[in-house]
Enzyme design. Structure first.
Site, PDB file in Angstrom:
ATOM      1  N   SER A  47       0.860  -1.185   0.000  1.00 43.20           N
ATOM      2  CA  SER A  47       0.000   0.000   0.000  1.00 43.20           C
ATOM      3  C   SER A  47       0.889   1.226   0.000  1.00 43.20           C
ATOM      4  CB  SER A  47      -0.898   0.013   1.245  1.00 43.20           C
ATOM      5  OG  SER A  47      -0.109   0.181   2.423  1.00 43.20           O
ATOM      6  N   LEU A 111       2.986  -1.123   4.982  1.00 44.33           N
ATOM      7  CA  LEU A 111       2.401   0.157   5.379  1.00 44.33           C
ATOM      8  C   LEU A 111       3.504   1.191   5.435  1.00 44.33           C
ATOM      9  CD1 LEU A 111       0.067   1.914   6.507  1.00 44.33           C
ATOM     10  CD2 LEU A 111       0.716   1.111   8.788  1.00 44.33           C
ATOM     11  N   VAL A 142       7.105  -2.371   7.315  1.00 39.77           N
ATOM     12  CA  VAL A 142       6.965  -0.916   7.314  1.00 39.77           C
ATOM     13  C   VAL A 142       7.813  -0.355   6.177  1.00 39.77           C
ATOM     14  CG1 VAL A 142       7.431   1.211   8.588  1.00 39.77           C
ATOM     15  CG2 VAL A 142       6.447  -0.755   9.773  1.00 39.77           C
ATOM     16  N   LYS A 143       7.216   0.529   5.390  1.00 41.11           N
ATOM     17  CA  LYS A 143       7.898   1.084   4.223  1.00 41.11           C
ATOM     18  C   LYS A 143       8.630   2.376   4.593  1.00 41.11           C
ATOM     19  CE  LYS A 143       5.779   0.755   0.157  1.00 41.11           C
ATOM     20  NZ  LYS A 143       4.705   0.888  -0.867  1.00 41.11           N
ATOM     21  N   ILE A 144       9.900   2.430   4.225  1.00 39.43           N
ATOM     22  CA  ILE A 144      10.728   3.616   4.420  1.00 39.43           C
ATOM     23  C   ILE A 144      11.293   4.037   3.071  1.00 39.43           C
ATOM     24  CG2 ILE A 144      12.834   4.526   5.478  1.00 39.43           C
ATOM     25  CD1 ILE A 144      12.414   2.691   7.820  1.00 39.43           C
TER      26      ILE A 144
END
Length: 370
Positions: A47, A111, A142-144
């Site tokens: 997402s 996310l 977790v997206k960075i």
């Protein structure tokens, strides 16, 4: 494998995982996402702020929770995180059997941290840790963003034993820095007595936007039509070559001996933007072992219908290198192309996030008046 297996099933058998680049409450709760898992070999989901903007501001799937949150009088950003938390938890639960059955290879849901933090190392680190603690799901990524400040945050989060999807990678140099950040993070984790077996990561290397920008510049220069639609695939092939080099050798073998798993390359932005190009171009040409392709649903449907899965990712590397040389001679500055795309990628996600918050405020006001 049966000769009548679908192209998506045959693609998976070649070692590439199919993830869907879309997520919404309606698809999670209405059975659509489960249908993609069952019928399209989908084993993960990604997402981003643009996807959430479309999902949360259309239809009525979020209205009940929006009313409840409106009564608590919290701000739009808190409202968003409350909505996203529920969706991501539900999606993680839906994919949990995939994660369990594959020993943590797939079954992940991604996310993104607040895109407004993309150039702030400390705040990105804190936000990533907060999201992992808040959702508390082993199959959460977790997206960075892979900005220069983001690299340090990526290393620090990995060193704490948390799983990361590194997003918005465009250049070969930045990809090499991302792989190094992952390895350094694992080394720190192991040195501190942590367990690398619990850590997973993908490096999201963006594809179609590369051709869009390079083709635009070729049009401005004129006279080099034979180079159009070439850079994105060449770029990806050379990135995969570096991936295989980075996760080999004595340094990596030490970590692997402790249970660490390589950071897989994930091909993102794989829908075809130019209607003159085949709609499965950025899937067919980038098939190789231990990779992921996250596809919009229209690309999944196109590939299920007429994909041609064969392992092409490690072929034509000399031709790929030649594309870079020919584009340079034509006057296309590769570094400027990728720098521009990274900057614009961060801006687009930040703008989508701002538009999403504004739309949520408007929707809550209209529900309150109703």
């Amino acid at each position: 494998m049966p000769s009548d297996a679908s192209p998506l099933t045959r693609l998976s058998a070649l070692g590439q995982s199919v993830w869907v680049d879309n997520l919404s409450r309606e698809s999670i709760r209405g059975g659509h996402l489960q249908g993609l898992i069952d019928g399209c070999a989908v084993v993960g989901a990604t997402s981003n702020p643009t996807i959430f903007e479309k999902a949360m501001t259309t239809g009525d799937a979020y209205e009940q929770q929006l009313r409840e949150l409106g009564e608590r009088e919290i701000d739009a950003k808190e409202t968003f995180w409350a909505l996203a938390e529920q969706d991501i938890k539900d999606a993680c639960d839906l994919f949990r059997p995939v994660w369990d059955g594959g020993s943590g290879r797939d079954g992940y849901v991604s996310l993104e941290v607040d895109p407004g933090l993309a150039y702030d190392t400390l705040q990105t680190f804190r936000e990533a840790m907060r999201l992992h603690e808040l959702l508390d799901k082993p199959n959460l990524l977790v997206k960075i963003p892979a900005t220069k400040p983001g690299l340090a945050a990526i290393e620090d989060v990995i060193a704490k034993g948390k799983s990361i999807n590194v997003t918005l990678i465009f250049s070969l140099r930045r990809y090499a820095e991302v792989a190094e950040s992952y390895i350094r993070g694992l080394e720190r984790l192991v040195a501190e007595g942590g367990d690398p077996r619990k850590v997973a990561s993908v490096a999201s290397f963006f594809v179609s936007r590369i051709d869009t920008e390079a083709d635009r510049r070729l049009d401005e220069i004129g006279g080099h039509d034979e180079l159009k639609g070439k850079l994105a695939i060449a770029n990806a092939k050379l990135a995969y070559r570096h991936c295989k080099e980075a996760f080999a050798g004595e340094r990596w073998e030490y970590l692997a001996g402790k249970g660490a798993t390589p950071q897989r390359v994930l091909w993102a932005s794989t829908s075809t933007k130019n209607p003159d190009y085949p709609d499965t171009l950025y899937v067919d040409e980038l098939i190789g072992p231990d990779t992921v392709n996250t596809m919009p649903e229209e690309t999944i449907e196109a590939y299920r219908d007429h994909g041609d899965p064969r392992p092409r990712l490690e072929s034509g590397l000399e031709d790929a290198q030649r594309v870079f040389e020919e584009l340079e001679r034509a006057g296309v500055d590769y570094k400027d192309v990728t720098d521009t795309l990274e900057r614009e990628g961060v801006e687009k996600f930040a703008n989508s996030f701002d538009e999403l918050l504004s739309a949520l405020r408007d929707k809550q006001r209209s529900l309150a008046h109703a």
